[in-house]
Write a protein that holds these residues in place. Sequence first.
Motif, PDB file in Angstrom:
ATOM      1  N   LEU A 157       0.831  -1.212   0.000  1.00  0.00           N
ATOM      2  CA  LEU A 157       0.000   0.000   0.000  1.00  0.00           C
ATOM      3  C   LEU A 157       0.863   1.259   0.000  1.00  0.00           C
ATOM      4  O   LEU A 157       0.591   2.222  -0.731  1.00  0.00           O
ATOM      5  CB  LEU A 157      -0.930  -0.013   1.217  1.00  0.00           C
ATOM      6  N   CYS A 195       2.382   1.604  -3.416  1.00  0.00           N
ATOM      7  CA  CYS A 195       1.393   2.079  -4.392  1.00  0.00           C
ATOM      8  C   CYS A 195       1.321   3.602  -4.362  1.00  0.00           C
ATOM      9  O   CYS A 195       1.322   4.261  -5.417  1.00  0.00           O
ATOM     10  CB  CYS A 195       0.028   1.469  -4.092  1.00  0.00           C
ATOM     11  N   ALA A 196       1.260   4.173  -3.167  1.00  0.00           N
ATOM     12  CA  ALA A 196       1.219   5.632  -3.028  1.00  0.00           C
ATOM     13  C   ALA A 196       2.489   6.265  -3.592  1.00  0.00           C
ATOM     14  O   ALA A 196       2.435   7.299  -4.275  1.00  0.00           O
ATOM     15  CB  ALA A 196       1.044   6.010  -1.562  1.00  0.00           C
ATOM     16  N   LEU A 236       2.441   6.126  -7.474  1.00  0.00           N
ATOM     17  CA  LEU A 236       1.569   7.144  -8.048  1.00  0.00           C
ATOM     18  C   LEU A 236       2.220   8.525  -7.986  1.00  0.00           C
ATOM     19  O   LEU A 236       2.131   9.316  -8.926  1.00  0.00           O
ATOM     20  CB  LEU A 236       0.226   7.166  -7.311  1.00  0.00           C
ATOM     21  N   SER A 278      -2.853   5.071 -13.518  1.00  0.00           N
ATOM     22  CA  SER A 278      -3.051   5.123 -12.073  1.00  0.00           C
ATOM     23  C   SER A 278      -4.028   4.043 -11.610  1.00  0.00           C
ATOM     24  O   SER A 278      -3.793   3.360 -10.605  1.00  0.00           O
ATOM     25  CB  SER A 278      -3.564   6.506 -11.664  1.00  0.00           C
ATOM     26  N   VAL A 279      -5.121   3.880 -12.351  1.00  0.00           N
ATOM     27  CA  VAL A 279      -6.100   2.831 -12.026  1.00  0.00           C
ATOM     28  C   VAL A 279      -5.454   1.455 -12.121  1.00  0.00           C
ATOM     29  O   VAL A 279      -5.690   0.577 -11.276  1.00  0.00           O
ATOM     30  CB  VAL A 279      -7.322   2.923 -12.965  1.00  0.00           C
ATOM     31  N   ILE A 305      -2.353   0.656 -11.599  1.00  0.00           N
ATOM     32  CA  ILE A 305      -1.490   0.451 -10.430  1.00  0.00           C
ATOM     33  C   ILE A 305      -2.328   0.158  -9.182  1.00  0.00           C
ATOM     34  O   ILE A 305      -2.011  -0.748  -8.398  1.00  0.00           O
ATOM     35  CB  ILE A 305      -0.593   1.687 -10.204  1.00  0.00           C
ATOM     36  N   VAL A 306      -3.405   0.910  -9.007  1.00  0.00           N
ATOM     37  CA  VAL A 306      -4.251   0.731  -7.824  1.00  0.00           C
ATOM     38  C   VAL A 306      -4.911  -0.649  -7.829  1.00  0.00           C
ATOM     39  O   VAL A 306      -4.957  -1.348  -6.802  1.00  0.00           O
ATOM     40  CB  VAL A 306      -5.319   1.840  -7.759  1.00  0.00           C
ATOM     41  N   LEU A 307      -5.425  -1.083  -8.992  1.00  0.00           N
ATOM     42  CA  LEU A 307      -6.042  -2.416  -9.083  1.00  0.00           C
ATOM     43  C   LEU A 307      -5.029  -3.521  -8.802  1.00  0.00           C
ATOM     44  O   LEU A 307      -5.344  -4.510  -8.131  1.00  0.00           O
ATOM     45  CB  LEU A 307      -6.668  -2.605 -10.467  1.00  0.00           C
ATOM     46  N   THR A 356      -2.451  -3.341  -6.904  1.00  0.00           N
ATOM     47  CA  THR A 356      -2.207  -3.339  -5.460  1.00  0.00           C
ATOM     48  C   THR A 356      -3.363  -3.989  -4.709  1.00  0.00           C
ATOM     49  O   THR A 356      -3.148  -4.796  -3.792  1.00  0.00           O
ATOM     50  CB  THR A 356      -2.016  -1.893  -4.961  1.00  0.00           C
ATOM     51  N   GLY A 357      -4.598  -3.648  -5.113  1.00  0.00           N
ATOM     52  CA  GLY A 357      -5.764  -4.204  -4.439  1.00  0.00           C
ATOM     53  C   GLY A 357      -5.807  -5.717  -4.511  1.00  0.00           C
ATOM     54  O   GLY A 357      -6.105  -6.389  -3.505  1.00  0.00           O
TER      55      GLY A 357
END
Length: 398
Positions: free
Chosen positions: A123, A126-127, A130, A313-314, A316-318, A320-321
């Motif tokens: 997490l 991820c930040a 970004l 960005s999406v 990368i976030v997905l 990570t999730g």
Amino acid sequence: MAAGKRWFGGASLGAAFLMANSSIGPGFLTQTTVFTQQLLTSFGFVILVSVVLDVGAQLNTWRILTVSELRAQDLANRLLPGLGYFLATMVILGGFAFNIGNIAGCGLGLNVLTGMSFEHGALVSCAVALTLFWVQEIGKMLDGFTKILGTVKILLTLGIAFSAHPPLLQALHHTLLPAKISAAAIVTIVGGTVGGYITFSGAHRLLDAGIKGPGQQDVVTRSAVSGIVISTVMRFVLFLAIVGVLSHGAVLDADNPAAGVFRSAAGEVGFRVFGVILWSAAISSVVGAAYTSVSFFKTFHPVFARYERACISVFIVLSTGIFVLVGKPAQLLVFAGAVNGLILPIALGIILVAATSHRLMGTYRHPRWMLAAGWVVVAIMGALSVPVLVEQVGALLR
């Protein structure tokens, strides 16, 4: 010839390093460690086989794309309308698997450095990823930092391989005549080295640099082989280091086996340095894999090109999730290689068919021996990859 040498010293060598650096990431380190633990000195045979398959895949892909002067998805669409979208979708799925693995590598690296859990490390990373992506100046600083750490990684691994005193004669013997063979290891290592978007990253780099057309074939060939040699030498050195450490009775952590190699051979200092190297390689790979994967679908519709940064960005976030939900960082890194091992024969098969089209290739005639070598790679990887991927999915679900 002078022009060819100039290119080889510049953009084409850069393409070789781009392909090699794309493959020498957290997956490279973890996959090599996991399978060396299983096969010991016989893993040398896996490296040898993977080199042959890598060359067959890359020589064909790089030459066909640069001669056609088209990117992979554009060449596929011209071969058969809509096929390029299918190919791009496959590459994007493979890139997504790679990126989940890269996020896992970030978690492993921060766990070594701070002791935080893999999920919390992911997490935080991820930040950071970004931030790196949206603030370009910081990203450029990380690029330079990563290159320095890449050199440190190679020197540190060389030092461990030397100090661990690996059984060289036995390793050489089993590289040529293995005591045991693993299809999973072959598929994962090939997939992690030249599978997915990595198959096309170097060739697309050459196209961007203007190295294209039938007259640049020698330059393209040297560049492709150079990239494979760079990654293979590093993998063999890491393999020797791991074998040496294991031969002295080291027991590696199942969740972060590569870190255990560095701790056993270089103590706490080596362990912490490895954490920095692993995290920096993984965080740069997160941004790079997301950017390259999105580049394959941003031509699908103008809205994707207009909101490219948001799409990345999406992505990368997905990634990570999914990692936070699934966990199992080491298994995910191996799984990513297996997924891309399945994508490789599909993508290469499309490129090989395109190479026989006079409409697409003009007067150029692709060498028959290269076509034959390419189809051998397609057949071997196609036959091995499906059962291996099923096995890896089962391991993740257990």
